[in-house]
Design a protein around this motif. Structure first.
Motif, mmCIF file in Angstrom:
data_model
loop_
_atom_site.group_PDB
_atom_site.id
_atom_site.type_symbol
_atom_site.label_atom_id
_atom_site.label_comp_id
_atom_site.label_asym_id
_atom_site.label_seq_id
_atom_site.Cartn_x
_atom_site.Cartn_y
_atom_site.Cartn_z
ATOM 1 N N SER A 46 -14.435 -30.876 2.625
ATOM 2 C CA SER A 46 -15.878 -30.619 2.545
ATOM 3 C C SER A 46 -16.338 -29.710 3.676
ATOM 4 C CB SER A 46 -16.661 -31.942 2.554
ATOM 5 O OG SER A 46 -16.338 -32.731 3.672
ATOM 6 N N GLU A 48 -14.486 -27.279 4.971
ATOM 7 C CA GLU A 48 -14.080 -25.919 4.596
ATOM 8 C C GLU A 48 -14.983 -25.349 3.509
ATOM 9 O OE1 GLU A 48 -9.942 -26.165 3.627
ATOM 10 O OE2 GLU A 48 -9.330 -26.376 5.743
ATOM 11 N N GLN A 49 -15.566 -26.223 2.717
ATOM 12 C CA GLN A 49 -16.481 -25.767 1.670
ATOM 13 C C GLN A 49 -17.839 -25.380 2.249
ATOM 14 O OE1 GLN A 49 -16.896 -28.585 -1.508
ATOM 15 N NE2 GLN A 49 -18.462 -27.416 -2.570
ATOM 16 N N GLU A 50 -18.311 -26.142 3.243
ATOM 17 C CA GLU A 50 -19.644 -25.870 3.795
ATOM 18 C C GLU A 50 -19.806 -26.558 5.149
ATOM 19 O OE1 GLU A 50 -24.264 -26.017 2.219
ATOM 20 O OE2 GLU A 50 -22.890 -27.616 1.603
ATOM 21 N N HIS A 51 -20.220 -25.783 6.153
ATOM 22 C CA HIS A 51 -20.487 -26.363 7.465
ATOM 23 C C HIS A 51 -21.471 -25.500 8.242
ATOM 24 C CE1 HIS A 51 -16.863 -23.750 8.112
ATOM 25 N NE2 HIS A 51 -17.560 -23.358 9.177
ATOM 26 N N THR A 139 -25.414 -22.050 5.815
ATOM 27 C CA THR A 139 -24.128 -22.666 6.111
ATOM 28 C C THR A 139 -23.044 -21.635 5.840
ATOM 29 O OG1 THR A 139 -23.965 -23.530 3.851
ATOM 30 C CG2 THR A 139 -24.936 -24.981 5.529
ATOM 31 N N THR A 140 -21.828 -21.984 6.221
ATOM 32 C CA THR A 140 -20.712 -21.076 5.993
ATOM 33 C C THR A 140 -19.514 -21.886 5.505
ATOM 34 O OG1 THR A 140 -19.451 -19.249 6.974
ATOM 35 C CG2 THR A 140 -19.784 -21.211 8.341
ATOM 36 N N SER A 141 -18.463 -21.200 5.079
ATOM 37 C CA SER A 141 -17.272 -21.871 4.547
ATOM 38 C C SER A 141 -16.047 -21.408 5.322
ATOM 39 C CB SER A 141 -17.108 -21.576 3.059
ATOM 40 O OG SER A 141 -17.004 -20.170 2.849
#
Length: 276
Positions: A46, A48-51, A139-141
């Protein structure tokens, strides 16, 4: 003690993301029901998908839990903690902001482990990733890293309790055991003499901390602000307990300890008493 607040807003973090002395850590862990008990999974996927932009991921399950401890999630020793966070790029000079993308208690667990090792320049992002999104911040991935550095651990043994300590505390009128589980689980069984402060009652519907005076009233109502009693917080596995410990420190208690093994360790011996 550091003058760094124990919580920061998403607005504060947004303004300070470019600060080279700030380190942002995503400590998400996912718990889900399983046939043989809860399934525990680090939140790397999760993350790596969005943070939050600039955040690095810390695996609290495999990297910061001692497999030889008295219960799952037992805190690692100082040397291990220092090696892990140093490799992540957190040094003695940095200001750390921790968050998770679930219910906030994994962020407070990481905050507590930093404090256990003598580091107070750490804040929990109030409301976590959900609050960041709601505020409209991007957010970024993918995966991000900071250059490895040196972190110095200075263990504070007064902030952690073992099962042996808690067995002695049950009959100690100067100690108050504070159970952080929800009221239904508390009613099903708890360590004798405990009071109940459910971790989910510390936050509002938006996941952010309730106003400090509301929290003061809640904690005072169970005697947790009594200066004549030393609070020891616990839960199922030592995670939610850290949210109550943080709140107590926000309310001026600097003598709070966490029973790291919590109910997982207490109930490992069926001969230990439970109140219902």
């Amino acid at each position: 003690m550091s003058d760094v607040p124990r919580h920061v807003s998403v607005e504060w973090l947004h303004e300070h993301l470019a600060d080279p002395t700030v380190r942002v850590l995503d400590g998400t862990v996912h718990l889900s029901p399983g046939d043989d008990g809860p399934r525990i999974e680090p939140g790397r996927a999760s993350y790596e998908q969005e943070h939050v932009p600039g955040a690095v991921f810390v695996d609290q399950v495999s990297a910061l839990s001692d497999p030889e401890g008295e219960a799952p999630f037992a805190a690692v020793g100082p040397d291990r903690f220092a090696a892990v966070v140093g490799e992540l790029g957190v040094g003695d000079e940095h200001r750390v902001v921790v968050y998770d993308s679930v219910n906030g208690i994994w962020a407070t667990r990481l905050w507590w482990q930093f404090g256990l090792e003598g580091f107070d320049r750490v804040s929990v992002l109030d409301g976590g990733l959900d609050a960041w999104r709601v505020a409209g911040f991007e957010t970024t991935s993918g995966t991000e890293t900071y250059p490895p550095t040196t972190f110095t651990a200075r263990r504070r043994p007064d902030r952690i309790r073992s099962t042996q300590d808690v067995e002695a505390a049950v009959d100690d009128p100067d100690v108050l055991l504070v159970n952080a589980l929800d009221r239904g689980l508390f009613a099903q069984g708890h360590i004798p003499g405990s009071v109940n402060v459910p971790f989910d009652e510390l936050v509002g519907p938006d996941g952010r901390m309730r106003p400090i005076e509301e929290l003061r009233e809640l904690l005072a109502s169970v005697g947790a602000l009594d200066p004549g009693k030393r609070p020891v917080t616990y839960c199922g596995g030592g995670i939610a307990a850290t949210a109550v410990a943080l709140t107590l420190m926000d309310l001026g208690r600097d003598d709070v300890a966490v029973y790291d093994g919590s109910m997982n360790a207490w109930t490992a011996d069926p001969g230990r008493p439970l109140e219902r």
